[in-house]
Design a protein around this motif. Sequence first.
Motif, short mmCIF file in Angstrom:
data_model
loop_
_atom_site.label_atom_id
_atom_site.label_comp_id
_atom_site.label_asym_id
_atom_site.label_seq_id
_atom_site.Cartn_x
_atom_site.Cartn_y
_atom_site.Cartn_z
N PHE A 1 -19.02 45.87 2.72
CA PHE A 1 -18.73 44.50 3.16
C PHE A 1 -20.02 43.69 3.34
O PHE A 1 -20.07 42.51 2.97
CB PHE A 1 -17.88 44.50 4.43
CG PHE A 1 -16.42 44.70 4.15
CD1 PHE A 1 -15.63 43.64 3.71
CD2 PHE A 1 -15.83 45.94 4.28
CE1 PHE A 1 -14.29 43.82 3.42
CE2 PHE A 1 -14.49 46.13 4.00
CZ PHE A 1 -13.72 45.07 3.56
N GLN A 2 -21.07 44.30 3.88
CA GLN A 2 -22.35 43.61 4.02
C GLN A 2 -22.91 43.19 2.67
O GLN A 2 -23.49 42.12 2.54
CB GLN A 2 -23.35 44.49 4.77
CG GLN A 2 -23.05 44.63 6.24
CD GLN A 2 -23.96 45.62 6.93
OE1 GLN A 2 -24.60 46.48 6.30
NE2 GLN A 2 -24.01 45.55 8.25
N SER A 3 -22.73 44.01 1.66
CA SER A 3 -23.24 43.68 0.32
C SER A 3 -22.56 42.43 -0.24
O SER A 3 -23.11 41.75 -1.10
CB SER A 3 -23.06 44.85 -0.65
OG SER A 3 -21.70 44.98 -1.07
N LEU A 4 -21.36 42.14 0.28
CA LEU A 4 -20.63 40.94 -0.15
C LEU A 4 -20.87 39.76 0.79
O LEU A 4 -20.28 38.69 0.61
CB LEU A 4 -19.12 41.25 -0.21
CG LEU A 4 -18.70 42.29 -1.24
CD1 LEU A 4 -17.24 42.66 -1.06
CD2 LEU A 4 -18.96 41.78 -2.65
N HIS B 1 -10.85 33.84 -1.47
CA HIS B 1 -12.23 33.96 -1.95
C HIS B 1 -12.67 35.43 -1.97
O HIS B 1 -13.33 35.87 -2.91
CB HIS B 1 -13.17 33.11 -1.09
CG HIS B 1 -14.57 33.06 -1.62
ND1 HIS B 1 -14.90 32.44 -2.81
CD2 HIS B 1 -15.72 33.57 -1.13
CE1 HIS B 1 -16.20 32.57 -3.02
NE2 HIS B 1 -16.72 33.26 -2.02
N PHE B 2 -12.30 36.19 -0.95
CA PHE B 2 -12.64 37.62 -0.93
C PHE B 2 -11.99 38.33 -2.11
O PHE B 2 -12.63 39.10 -2.82
CB PHE B 2 -12.21 38.29 0.37
CG PHE B 2 -12.33 39.79 0.32
CD1 PHE B 2 -13.56 40.40 0.47
CD2 PHE B 2 -11.22 40.60 0.08
CE1 PHE B 2 -13.69 41.79 0.39
CE2 PHE B 2 -11.33 41.98 0.00
CZ PHE B 2 -12.57 42.57 0.16
N ARG B 3 -10.71 38.07 -2.32
CA ARG B 3 -9.99 38.73 -3.41
C ARG B 3 -10.63 38.40 -4.76
O ARG B 3 -10.85 39.30 -5.59
CB ARG B 3 -8.52 38.33 -3.42
CG ARG B 3 -7.73 39.04 -4.49
CD ARG B 3 -6.25 38.70 -4.41
NE ARG B 3 -5.54 39.47 -5.40
CZ ARG B 3 -4.28 39.84 -5.30
NH1 ARG B 3 -3.57 39.49 -4.26
NH2 ARG B 3 -3.70 40.54 -6.26
N ALA B 4 -10.95 37.13 -4.98
CA ALA B 4 -11.58 36.73 -6.25
C ALA B 4 -12.92 37.42 -6.43
O ALA B 4 -13.23 37.92 -7.52
CB ALA B 4 -11.72 35.21 -6.29
N ARG B 5 -13.73 37.49 -5.38
CA ARG B 5 -15.04 38.15 -5.45
C ARG B 5 -14.88 39.64 -5.73
O ARG B 5 -15.57 40.21 -6.57
CB ARG B 5 -15.83 37.94 -4.17
CG ARG B 5 -16.33 36.52 -4.01
CD ARG B 5 -17.19 36.38 -2.79
NE ARG B 5 -18.44 37.09 -2.99
CZ ARG B 5 -19.26 37.43 -2.01
NH1 ARG B 5 -18.97 37.12 -0.77
NH2 ARG B 5 -20.38 38.08 -2.25
N ALA B 6 -13.99 40.27 -4.99
CA ALA B 6 -13.81 41.72 -5.12
C ALA B 6 -13.26 42.10 -6.49
O ALA B 6 -13.69 43.10 -7.07
CB ALA B 6 -12.89 42.23 -4.01
#
Length: 142
Positions: free
Chosen positions: A48-51, A134-139
């Motif tokens: 999570f920190q890496s994101l 936004h999290f889902r799109a990034r992941a």
Amino acid sequence: MPRIQIELPVNFAFATEIPLYLSHMNYAGHLDNAALLSVVSEARTRFFQSLGYSELDVEGLGIVIADAALQYKSEAFHGEVMVVFMTTSDFSSKGCDLLWCMRDKVSQREVARGKTGIVFFDYAARKVAAVPDHFRARAESL
């Protein structure tokens, strides 16, 4: 009783190295099952920190562990450095799975693999929340 079988992806979005300490070992001298989950928790925090997130702030929401499953593949010992690989999968409206694999850095021997189910949680409202877009799109783009 059938054994748990966890299928892993070919590629992982993230990897981190974690050394095994004496406190990770059990009375038999190998990696303790509770300590394995602790090592995976540290890897999840680093993921999570890496994101750019923390487990308490993913686009304003926290995460809660909904379930976990793991398979042991081999022993691990004090002083070995584990590489924990992690990626997201199986998104639903409220959460997703984090698939992970732990390997010895030197020998590349697989030690364990698993799946941690997470749900997103609004701590202010004290209720489960939708996966942040936004999290889902990034992941999913990793």
